[in-house]
Each structure stands twice: as structure tokens, then as C-alpha cells.
Write an enzyme that holds these catalytic residues in place. Structure first.
Site, PDB file in Angstrom:
ATOM      1  N   SER A  46       0.805  -1.224   0.000  1.00  0.00           N
ATOM      2  CA  SER A  46       0.000   0.000   0.000  1.00  0.00           C
ATOM      3  C   SER A  46       0.836   1.271   0.000  1.00  0.00           C
ATOM      4  O   SER A  46       0.346   2.330  -0.354  1.00  0.00           O
ATOM      5  CB  SER A  46      -0.959   0.001   1.194  1.00  0.00           C
ATOM      6  OG  SER A  46      -0.269   0.243   2.389  1.00  0.00           O
ATOM      7  N   LYS A  83       0.308   4.538   6.852  1.00  0.00           N
ATOM      8  CA  LYS A  83      -0.230   5.415   5.812  1.00  0.00           C
ATOM      9  C   LYS A  83       0.280   6.831   6.017  1.00  0.00           C
ATOM     10  O   LYS A  83       0.768   7.181   7.090  1.00  0.00           O
ATOM     11  CB  LYS A  83      -1.770   5.438   5.889  1.00  0.00           C
ATOM     12  CG  LYS A  83      -2.463   4.107   5.605  1.00  0.00           C
ATOM     13  CD  LYS A  83      -2.409   3.712   4.143  1.00  0.00           C
ATOM     14  CE  LYS A  83      -2.986   2.331   3.897  1.00  0.00           C
ATOM     15  NZ  LYS A  83      -2.181   1.217   4.431  1.00  0.00           N
TER      16      LYS A  83
END
Lengths: 125, 427
Positions: A46, A83
Site C-alpha cells: 500500500s 499510511k
């Protein structure tokens, strides 16, 4: 370089003796706050856009304040995730750096905990 | 904003459900769920989260009898992960040392702090900062009690913990009114340093609370509870009498004992275990820079298998000189085992304890019998190699080279902070 100056008993002392320094230590480069530093392993793709590949080792400093644009290890709904933070007026976004992952909007319904801020990434080539 | 009326202030910082909290920091989904931590070898429950306490799980519960209880109530069970707990403890203590240089590490999850020259600080606010920083940096929730003595800091900590909703985990005894109120609330058996025996005697004398205890005469307390009791009384009165101990006193005795997973019938196998225990004791002695004068070896059968022949014995052997050499202690322990060993017995447990412990620097050479000085150099080398390459890489010849004693640790969590292969995974 290995310096063994002080054992020399005869002759001129090594001019390097005065410039002895400790060797480079990755700990000193990457760890600013030992008590608050933890490590994590990246799982998945990701964050490949930010250079975080599967299997990379992350250095996390829990003492740093979360800020817009920082990469953070977060806990959302019970799972660890890494993230980039996007802080807006009344909400926070967790942004993946991979087109295939949608940004996660943190709303009042989600439980978000920012576990620590990622400061370095160590990768084996 | 109020300032303390007392010049000298002590704090007690106590980690909330320390072992369970260590596990939760790396498995946050366990927040609010019942957790139990088992002793070495997964024997019995040694720590519980608040939720597990509320379910009625008793301290010391034998794990094998409580399996259905754990399943029924969804209790998450962990084997003790001492590498993790030790590292988290060090982190917490390191953060505390930033707030005052006067820190006494009292146990793995508790520390006394002393504040000198803090007259102009709002200490309650300072405690709030300590609590916040420890939580943010390490993840560990703590409770803090402040007071004019160590004993009162301990009392304040109990109040902080007991009424966490109202106190926010922080309580300060900074007035006579608060001191008396807290002491009247605290049962005598819950006072720091009042053991079971004193508790019984004091209750017989109608001493039911910490406050009642402070009303006893100095003469009586001194006579019945020695100067230690008297110091405690003065501490509770707000006159600090128990000083901060920043250097940990060396342990009076060190023991390594194990219950074996399966019974040991074989003499050689038992010798190997005992040699390993002696070696571990020697390592612990060297870690705390001390030596021992005597050693105890014991071995016993399994008393819970009454059909088997029962036997237990122990022996103490004095050493001619104080030592911390693995070689000397192992040899002595095996000599002791020879003295007590009885064949035809299935052994369930054995151990080695060293006592008569003296600091390294108090070690005196005796005139006629002394240790080969080569031992010391060899031990330093071994300790260095263990530090560098990990523990138990080097064994002495009477230890089994192929065998590493395996503790039963069926529910062990990863060593998140001490082994790079065990760090958390993030998606």
C-alpha cells in the site's frame, strides 16, 4: 579503519591518535529517542509510492507529534496500518501511496489511534 | 493551582496491570478484554487484567485447571514474555528519569521518585505531564501518587488507582486533611510493608486502618515491629523516614529451580539439569557483581503422584571462598547432588540456590584455598560472548550441548522489542 595507537611504545606517536572517533552507528543516525523508538515490518504494497516495500523495516518514534504529511503507524478499527496522514479542518485521511488503495477517511465512527511516526525505512537490496 | 505545603515530595509511579499492558501495546485489539499471564512453564496465573479480575479469576490459579474457564470467558492467555516486559520496564524508567534524577526502581513496574527544589512547581500538573509522556512514548498507562514521604506516596497511589475515574490516575497528598482522610480509608493490611503476620496482630489490637496505626505509641511500634515499623509510622505521619534507595541492594539469595515437564529417572539427565541451574545462578551473580559463600541443592519427586515412591532432600555446601565462577558452582552443585541423590525415584523438580552473597569488591582471598584466578578471566570472556551472540551459547562440559532446556511457553507473544524478527507487522 582500526586504530591501535596507544600500544606503541617506541617511535613517533601516530598523528591519527588525536583524531580518533567512534565508528558510524546506524542507531545514532536513526534513533533520536531510544525510549520511544519501536520497529515494524511492512506487509503489503500500500505504500510502495513512498518507498516502503513489502518486508522493509520501519523505525517508529512514538514521541513525535502527528502532522499533516507525515507517515504514521496507525491503529484503525483494531488493525495496524502504515499510511500518510492528511489532516484537514475536521477530519483526518489515511492516504495510501498506491493507486489501487483508496484513501481512508477517519470519521467519528472509526476508532483511530496514531501509534507512532515513521522516521526511517531500512531496506535490504 | 496549588503548591505543596511539604518541601520534600515523593512520588510513586506504578504501571497499570503491567504485564497485560505490555501485551496490549502490541495487540491493541485486546484493550478492554480479559487477559491472564502465566508463570514460567505456564504453571499458574501470575498477572491479570482488570477484566480478568472482575471475572473472578484468582491470582495463582493453576493454568491446567482453568482451561475451560479461559475458553468460556474468552480470556486471552499469555506465557510470561520476560524479554518484552524487561524492555518495556526500562523504557518507562528511562522516561521517568527525565523528570527527576532521583529515581528508585522499586520493581519491574514501580518506581519511587523524589523531587527536591520543586517548591515552586505545581506538582500535580507535573505528575500529569509525567503520566502523559510515559503513555505517549511507551504506550504504558501509569498511576501516580505524590506525598511528603515514600509511604504516603504509596498511599496516594492506591487512592489514584482505586478512584481512577475521579482522579485521572493521579492523587496528591499535600495537606493534613488529605493525609488523614486517606489513612482513615486505607485498611491496615493494605499499608506498604505490613505483612500478613503484622496485619493479624494489629487487627487484634483494634488497629484497622493506616490512621489507627499512626496513633500507636512509638514505644509499642518499636518493640513489636522493630525500627522498620517505627520508620513506617513516621513516614505515614508525613515525616519522611524511609530514604530513596537509588542503588538496588544485591539480592540476598538467588535461586534457579524448575519443575520438569516430564519426570526425570535418569541420573545423568538430572546431573545435567543441576549443572545448568548452578550455571544460571553464577551468571546472575556476575550480573549483579557479587559472589556467594554457600550453595543449596535440592531435588524432589512429584507429591501429586502418591503411587510413585516419594522422596525429597536438600543439602547446603559452604564454599571455602566467595565465588561466582560457573565452573566452581557447577562442580559444587554436582557434588551436592551426589550426596542427596537416591536411585529409583522419578524426579519432578530440582534447583540450586546460592546464598551468603557478598559484593564483588568485598571479596577477600583466603590464605590457603583460593580459586584458580583463570576462572575470573574465563567468566568475563563467557559473559562477553553471551552478550554478543546471545545467551546460552557456551556451556560447560557437564551440561548437555544438544539440549537447551525448553520452558513450556505455549502462549508466548512475540519479542516485539528485542528480536528484529518479531517486530509488529503493518499493512
Amino acid at each position: 579503519m582500526w586504530l591501535a595507537g596507544e600500544g606503541v611504545s617506541a617511535g613517533f606517536p601516530s598523528p591519527a591518535d588525536d583524531f580518533k572517533e567512534t565508528r558510524i552507528s546506524l542507531d545514532k543516525v536513526a534513533v533520536k529517542n531510544e525510549a520511544a523508538t519501536f520497529y515494524a515490518r511492512v506487509a503489503g504494497q500500500s505504500m510502495i509510492g513512498a518507498g516502503l516495500d513489502d518486508g522493509d523495516l520501519l523505525v517508529i518514534d512514538r514521541s513525535l507529534e502527528p502532522q499533516d504529511g507525515k507517515i504514521a503507524v496507525c491503529l484503525i478499527d483494531g488493525d495496524f496500518t502504515v499510511k500518510r496522514l492528511k489532516v484537514e479542518k475536521d477530519c483526518v485521511w489515511l492516504i495510501a501511496e498506491n493507486k489501487r488503495y483508496k484513501p481512508i477517511q477517519v470519521t467519528e465512527e472509526n476508532e483511530l489511534m496514531i501509534w507512532g511516526i515513521v522516521t526511517h525505512v531500512l531496506k535490504a537490496l | 493551582m496549588r503548591k505543596s505545603v511539604f518541601l520534600n515530595v515523593f512520588g510513586l509511579v506504578d504501571c497499570n496491570n503491567f504485564y497485560a499492558s505490555c501485551e496490549r501495546i502490541f495487540q491493541p485489539s485486546l484493550e478492554g478484554k480479559p487477559i491472564a499471564i502465566l508463570s514460567n512453564n505456564d504453571g499458574c496465573v501470575i498477572a491479570r487484567s482488570n477484566e480478568a479480575k472482575a471475572l473472578g479469576l484468582p491470582m495463582g490459579a493453576p493454568a491446567h485447571q482453568y482451561n475451560s474457564f479461559f475458553n468460556q470467558h474468552n480470556v486471552k492467555v499469555f506465557s510470561s514474555n520476560y524479554p518484552l516486559y524487561g524492555d518495556m520496564s526500562r523504557r518507562v524508567m528511562d522516561v521517568l528519569k527525565q523528570f527527576t534524577p532521583l529515581v528508585e526502581v522499586y520493581s519491574i513496574d514501580e518506581a519511587f521518585l523524589q523531587f527536591e527544589g520543586f517548591e515552586h512547581y505545581d506538582l500535580e500538573e507535573y505528575a500529569r505531564q509525567i503520566r502523559k509522556r510515559v503513555r505517549k512514548w511507551t504506550g504504558m498507562p501509569v498511576s501516580i501518587g505524590l506525598g511528603p514521604s515514600k509511604a504516603l506516596a504509596k498511599v496516594a497511589n492506591r487512592v489514584a488507582k482505586k478512584f481512577a475515574d475521579r482522579t485521572g490516575g493521579i492523587y496528591v497528598i499535600d495537606s493534613e486533611e488529605k493525609r488523614i482522610k486517606a489513612l482513615k480509608w486505607l485498611a491496615i493490611g493494605d499499608v506498604w510493608g505490613i505483612g500478613h503476620r503484622h496485619n493479624k496482630r494489629l487487627v487484634l489490637r483494634q488497629v484497622r486502618t493506616a490512621f489507627d496505626f499512626t496513633q500507636l505509641s512509638d514505644a509499642w511500634v518499636r518493640k513489636e515491629m522493630s525500627v522498620v515499623g517505627l520508620r513506617l509510622k513516621h513516614d505515614l505521619l508525613g515525616k519522611s523516614s524511609i530514604p530513596l534507595e537509588m542503588i538496588a541492594a544485591p539480592k540476598k539469595a538467588i535461586a534457579t529451580t524448575r519443575s520438569f515437564e516430564s519426570l526425570i529417572d535418569d541420573y545423568q539427565e538430572l546431573r545435567e539439569r543441576v549443572s545448568t541451574f548452578a550455571n544460571l545462578c553464577a551468571e546472575k551473580l556476575r550480573q549483579q557483581n557479587s559472589r556467594c559463600h554457600a550453595l543449596v541443592v535440592f531435588a524432589r519427586s512429584n507429591p501429586f503422584m502418591p503411587d510413585l515412591p516419594q522422596y525429597r532432600n536438600s543439602t547446603m555446601i559452604s564454599l571455602p571462598f566467595a565465588t561466582n565462577s560457573s565452573l566452581t558452582l557447577s562442580k559444587t552443585a554436582l557434588h551436592g547432588l551426589d550426596l542427596i541423590y537416591k536411585s529409583g525415584i522419578s524426579y519432578k523438580k530440582a534447583g540450586v540456590m546460592v546464598t551468603g552473597i557478598v559484593p564483588e569488591d568485598a571479596y577477600q582471598m583466603t590464605l590457603f584455598s583460593y580459586e584458580n584466578p583463570k576462572h575470573q578471566a574465563l567468566m568475563q570472556r563467557i559473559d562477553y560472548l553471551h552478550k554478543r551472540f546471545g545467551p546460552h551459547k557456551i556451556k560447560i562440559a557437564n551440561q548437555d550441548l544438544n539440549r537447551t532446556y525448553k520452558m513450556k511457553q505455549a502462549h508466548l507473544s512475540p519479542r516485539y522489542t528485542t528480536d528484529v524478527r518479531d517486530v509488529i507487522r503493518v499493512r
